[in-house]
Scaffold this motif. Sequence first.
Motif, short mmCIF file in Angstrom:
data_model
loop_
_atom_site.label_atom_id
_atom_site.label_comp_id
_atom_site.label_asym_id
_atom_site.label_seq_id
_atom_site.Cartn_x
_atom_site.Cartn_y
_atom_site.Cartn_z
N SER A 160 3.09 8.58 -19.73
CA SER A 160 1.98 9.44 -19.28
C SER A 160 2.51 10.73 -18.66
O SER A 160 1.93 11.80 -18.84
CB SER A 160 1.09 8.68 -18.29
OG SER A 160 1.81 8.30 -17.13
N GLY A 161 3.64 10.64 -17.93
CA GLY A 161 4.26 11.84 -17.37
C GLY A 161 4.82 12.74 -18.46
O GLY A 161 4.70 13.97 -18.40
N VAL A 182 5.35 11.64 -13.51
CA VAL A 182 5.89 10.33 -13.11
C VAL A 182 5.58 10.06 -11.64
O VAL A 182 5.12 8.97 -11.26
CB VAL A 182 7.41 10.28 -13.36
CG1 VAL A 182 8.02 9.01 -12.76
CG2 VAL A 182 7.70 10.33 -14.87
N TYR A 183 5.81 11.06 -10.80
CA TYR A 183 5.52 10.93 -9.37
C TYR A 183 4.04 10.65 -9.12
O TYR A 183 3.69 9.78 -8.31
CB TYR A 183 5.95 12.22 -8.66
CG TYR A 183 5.38 12.41 -7.27
CD1 TYR A 183 5.75 11.55 -6.24
CD2 TYR A 183 4.48 13.43 -7.00
CE1 TYR A 183 5.22 11.72 -4.95
CE2 TYR A 183 3.97 13.61 -5.73
CZ TYR A 183 4.33 12.75 -4.71
OH TYR A 183 3.80 12.91 -3.45
N LEU A 184 3.16 11.34 -9.82
CA LEU A 184 1.73 11.16 -9.62
C LEU A 184 1.28 9.75 -10.04
O LEU A 184 0.41 9.15 -9.40
CB LEU A 184 0.96 12.22 -10.41
CG LEU A 184 1.15 13.66 -9.93
CD1 LEU A 184 0.43 14.64 -10.86
CD2 LEU A 184 0.66 13.84 -8.50
N ALA A 185 1.87 9.22 -11.11
CA ALA A 185 1.52 7.86 -11.53
C ALA A 185 1.96 6.85 -10.47
O ALA A 185 1.23 5.89 -10.18
CB ALA A 185 2.18 7.55 -12.87
N PHE A 195 -7.48 9.48 -6.44
CA PHE A 195 -7.67 10.58 -5.50
C PHE A 195 -6.34 11.02 -4.89
O PHE A 195 -6.18 12.18 -4.51
CB PHE A 195 -8.66 10.20 -4.41
CG PHE A 195 -10.08 10.04 -4.90
CD1 PHE A 195 -10.53 10.77 -5.99
CD2 PHE A 195 -10.95 9.17 -4.29
CE1 PHE A 195 -11.82 10.64 -6.46
CE2 PHE A 195 -12.25 9.02 -4.75
CZ PHE A 195 -12.69 9.75 -5.83
N SER A 196 -5.39 10.09 -4.77
CA SER A 196 -4.09 10.45 -4.20
C SER A 196 -3.33 11.38 -5.15
O SER A 196 -2.69 12.34 -4.71
CB SER A 196 -3.27 9.19 -3.92
OG SER A 196 -3.04 8.46 -5.12
N SER A 197 -3.39 11.10 -6.47
CA SER A 197 -2.70 11.98 -7.41
C SER A 197 -3.43 13.32 -7.52
O SER A 197 -2.80 14.37 -7.70
CB SER A 197 -2.60 11.32 -8.79
OG SER A 197 -3.86 11.13 -9.39
N MET A 198 -4.75 13.31 -7.41
CA MET A 198 -5.50 14.56 -7.41
C MET A 198 -5.11 15.41 -6.20
O MET A 198 -4.94 16.63 -6.31
CB MET A 198 -7.00 14.29 -7.38
CG MET A 198 -7.57 13.75 -8.67
SD MET A 198 -9.36 13.47 -8.54
CE MET A 198 -9.76 13.01 -10.25
N LEU A 199 -4.96 14.77 -5.06
CA LEU A 199 -4.58 15.49 -3.84
C LEU A 199 -3.19 16.08 -3.97
O LEU A 199 -2.96 17.25 -3.61
CB LEU A 199 -4.64 14.54 -2.64
CG LEU A 199 -4.13 15.10 -1.31
CD1 LEU A 199 -4.95 16.31 -0.88
CD2 LEU A 199 -4.17 14.02 -0.22
N ALA A 200 -2.25 15.30 -4.48
CA ALA A 200 -0.88 15.79 -4.66
C ALA A 200 -0.84 16.92 -5.68
O ALA A 200 -0.14 17.93 -5.48
CB ALA A 200 0.02 14.65 -5.10
#
Length: 320
Positions: A160-161, A182-185, A195-200
Amino acid sequence: MSENKSVNRLFLISVLLYVGVSLGMGVAANWIPALTKMSNYGSILLSQILVFLPPFLYCKWKKIRIKEFIPYRKINLATIVLVVVCTYLMYPLIIVINAISMLFTTSGTTAVMDMMQGQNLVLSLLFMAILPACVEEFLFRGVLFQTYQRSKMLPAIFLSGFLFGCMHMNLNQFMYAFVLGVYLAFLVEATGSIFSSMLAHFTLNATSTLMTFLLPALYQTEGSDQLFQVQTGGYLSNMEGNERLFFLMGLVIWAIIAVGATCGAGGVYFAICKINHRWEHVKHMFSEGTRERIISIPLILGILISFGVMGMRIYMERMA
């Protein structure tokens, strides 16, 4: 047809739509001059619509509620703060990867920064940070990642990354977007919430947008334009001896900072997992899944087209 094959076709369609509309707009501009006058915000909005439309129609076609691809879980204030801190600790690594990629190409980040110079800050944050954080997370950490992870978690995270990087269609953004994806996943799995990946994602894009507005003011001294050019882009072979040495020294310094900061991000990530009671899940998530095959021909075709566009952009840069 397996769900993996379905979303692989979705990715291919997304790539074809994005490339097709981009080429079509370029050709149509010869007959419709008004298209060449489209505002930067209009171009960004169009690109985000092209990213959002395929997964949205996919959900409608498969009769799947969008909520099924958006892992929702309320995150508390402590998690919000830690996600922002963790993301900034990842920032030096992004800077290093960005600098390395710019040894080969000057498209991507530099082009975006030039495009946004002199624009309205509030609108830029809306179109460059908020909109991509929602739309791109829906496709990549939503539809694609949530489907792939049912088969095997580790390939799902990296694939996905990787596809997130491919969709940017230039080598510069591909390299750091791959790592960012990769970090966002991993963040989604640490919190159980997209929401955490959206925030990042928003944090990184907003920081880049703010820097676009601040850097011109910081580089007003004599010789600063040359320094800025060396730091942000250009082929290494085109640099003079002192410029090349300066660039490589700066790269080594940032690499050292990146190692320490990334280690710190690992510690903060552990804290995020513990606060959200997800550490046990994260420890065992790589042993879960059905081991169903993820790769298929449509996915490979989509990747090849993306890299073909990247190669063409590098070739055109060098010819220019």
